[in-house]
Design an enzyme around this catalytic site. Structure first.
Site, PDB file in Angstrom:
ATOM      1  N   CYS A 120     -13.589   4.845 -28.703  1.00 54.24           N
ATOM      2  CA  CYS A 120     -14.850   5.552 -28.859  1.00 54.24           C
ATOM      3  C   CYS A 120     -15.572   5.750 -27.532  1.00 54.24           C
ATOM      4  O   CYS A 120     -16.656   5.204 -27.316  1.00 54.24           O
ATOM      5  CB  CYS A 120     -15.739   4.781 -29.832  1.00 54.24           C
ATOM      6  SG  CYS A 120     -14.852   4.341 -31.309  1.00 54.24           S
TER       7      CYS A 120
ATOM      8  N   GLY B 281       0.752  -1.241   0.000  1.00 51.21           N
ATOM      9  CA  GLY B 281       0.000   0.000   0.000  1.00 51.21           C
ATOM     10  C   GLY B 281       0.783   1.292   0.000  1.00 51.21           C
ATOM     11  O   GLY B 281       0.207   2.369  -0.186  1.00 51.21           O
TER      12      GLY B 281
HETATM   13  C1  LIG Z   1      -3.195  -4.991  -3.881  1.00 53.98           C
HETATM   14  C2  LIG Z   1      -2.667  -5.626  -2.662  1.00 53.98           C
HETATM   15  C3  LIG Z   1      -1.351  -5.384  -2.266  1.00 53.98           C
HETATM   16  C4  LIG Z   1      -0.440  -4.427  -2.980  1.00 53.98           C
HETATM   17  O1  LIG Z   1      -0.818  -3.095  -2.828  1.00 53.98           O
HETATM   18  P1  LIG Z   1       0.125  -1.946  -3.413  1.00 53.98           P
HETATM   19  O2  LIG Z   1      -0.626  -0.713  -3.158  1.00 53.98           O
HETATM   20  O3  LIG Z   1       0.320  -2.214  -4.856  1.00 53.98           O
HETATM   21  O4  LIG Z   1       1.405  -1.999  -2.644  1.00 53.98           O
HETATM   22  C5  LIG Z   1      -0.875  -6.064  -1.169  1.00 53.98           C
HETATM   23  N1  LIG Z   1      -1.656  -6.948  -0.487  1.00 53.98           N
HETATM   24  C6  LIG Z   1      -2.925  -7.194  -0.837  1.00 53.98           C
HETATM   25  C7  LIG Z   1      -3.719  -8.160  -0.057  1.00 53.98           C
HETATM   26  C8  LIG Z   1      -3.474  -6.542  -1.935  1.00 53.98           C
HETATM   27  O5  LIG Z   1      -4.741  -6.787  -2.270  1.00 53.98           O
END
Ligand SMILES: *Cc1c(COP(=O)(O)O)cnc(C)c1O
Length: 421
Positions: A346, A239
């Site tokens: 489109c 994240g």
């Molecule tokens: C999407 C996701 C991630 C990665 O998130 P990023 O923002 O790309 O770092 C990690 N763990 C889970 C469970 C996810 O769904």
């Protein structure tokens, strides 16, 4: 920091001029930098070197075999969210003990395949899924290692479509219910509870939501241990955000993130897993496109590109901003003018940027979308029967096509005609 820089007035991917790749591959295409991928992986790995840990790359961000192999050879584990991703990780040479299985709706078939092929752990998202994993494991005569994903009910302060840690989101079990769910898990014969999992969202640009979530995980760890569970592993999700606009965004550094993890959960003596996707590959990839037409409209001018929303959907889907830069460096101090930058699909939604200030741009010019490595090629489609966008990997002065552009015949021949036609 990335490895897409101007040298002698020409944009390079590491040591390769982007225009040279365009001449060989045709546009549009994605190009990734090996050095940037490895640098970002190493930043995370170093940030956690105060204790036992595994950086599991969230491969849904970009899942080309060559990218997976590059990271796996550097020591990365993988976070997968489907049976297809599990198969991809294994095909790239990642051993089962370095693969964690996330995702809200794992099917019996996917669970079975992972148990047979080998899995580090399942991150369980609900009670019914937990029972399913136990059932499948019991039928196979094995025990499935699990963490349970808790939803800490914190505001990740990110785009609504990628926030996952509020109680109204579909992810995980409410943290308030966790002790009861862990008690049930411990009683199921096919499961071995090993830890706790949390992931609160994507493109987080502040550390504070992580701090709140991880403090809750630390408290829960103590409670669960008091209840008699062996909590030895904490999966703290992914994240961490990246700067999409160079000027006014400065997301936290992986090193600060690592320090925060140490502060909040370091005292618990757990093995730490993190699942970064975007920060590893986001700035390690650009999308290169050519201007087809410069169109003078009523009150606004358009740059019509040969890339479209089917190649990069983030602007249409998440209102995302990507820096769009010319492959030939503009002269310093040149006058900028506003353009709407659009693709040929489109739909009005096929707009990459509105009123974007650009240097003088002409038909045939090459433009690069920065920060396009994550959630770019993986979300591409063949809408409008535009061939799936190719991918290229650069390493030093070498480049290779890692996914070729399909021909029209290949696309058409994927369909089959029923015998009555
Ligand atoms: C999407 C996701 C991630 C990665 O998130 P990023 O923002 O790309 O770092 C990690 N763990 C889970 C469970 C996810 O769904």
């Amino acid at each position: 920091m990335d490895h897409f820089i101007y040298r002698d007035g020409r944009l390079h991917a590491e040591n390769v001029p982007v225009a040279e790749i365009a001449a060989a591959v045709g546009t549009p295409f994605y190009v990734y930098s090996t050095a940037t991928l490895l640098r970002h992986f190493t930043l995370f790995d170093d940030a956690l070197d105060w204790g036992p840990h595994l950086v599991c790359y969230a491969m849904k961000a970009a899942s080309n075999q060559a990218i997976l192999k590059t990271l796996a050879q550097a020591g990365a584990g993988m976070d997968v969210v489907s049976g297809g991703e599990y198969a991809r990780a294994r095909a790239a040479g990642v051993p089962g003990e370095r693969i964690v299985f996330s995702g809200v709706g794992k099917t019996h078939e996917e669970i079975r395949a992972a148990l047979i092929g080998g899995i580090r752990q399942f991150n369980v998202e609900s009670e019914p899924e937990m029972r399913a994993i136990s059932e499948v494991a019991t039928a196979l005569g094995v025990v499935a290692p699990i963490t349970i994903r808790v939803n800490p009910d914190v505001d990740a302060k990110t785009h609504a479509k990628i926030a996952t840690g509020k109680s109204e989101n579909k992810f995980g079990i409410p943290i308030a219910k966790a002790r009861a769910v862990y008690a049930e898990a411990a009683a199921l014969s096919g499961l071995k509870v090993i830890g706790i999992d949390v992931h609160i969202g994507s493109q987080l640009t502040q550390l504070e939501p992580f701090r709140q979530a991880y403090q809750k995980v630390a408290e829960l760890t103590e409670q669960l241990r008091a209840d008699g569970h062996q909590i030895t592993r904490l999966d703290l999700g992914g994240g961490l955000g990246i700067p999409y606009t160079r000027s006014n965004e400065a997301p936290p550094l992986p090193s600060d993130y690592g320090d925060l993890i140490r502060e909040t959960v370091g005292h618990l003596g757990c093995e730490i897993e993190i699942e970064p996707g975007r920060l590893i590959v986001g700035n390690a990839g650009i999308l290169v496109s050519q201007v087809i037409y410069v169109k003078q409209g009523e009150g606004r001018d358009f740059l019509i590109l040969d890339a479209a929303m089917n190649d990069l959907i983030r602007p249409a889907m998440y209102d995302a901003h990507h820096e769009i830069v010319p492959v030939v460096e503009p002269d310093a101090g040149v006058d900028l003018a506003p353009f709407d930058i659009v693709g040929p699909v489109c739909e009005t939604g096929d707009t990459f940027a509105k009123g974007r200030l650009m240097p003088p741009t002409a038909e045939g010019d090459l433009l690069a979308f920065r920060g396009a490595g994550a959630y770019g090629a993986v979300m591409s489609s063949e809408y409008n029967t535009r061939p799936l966008v190719p991918e290229v990997l650069v390493k030093g002065d070498q480049f290779a096509v890692i996914r070729a552009r399909p021909t029209f015949d290949e696309i058409i021949n994927r369909d089959t005609i029923p015998q009555w036609l």
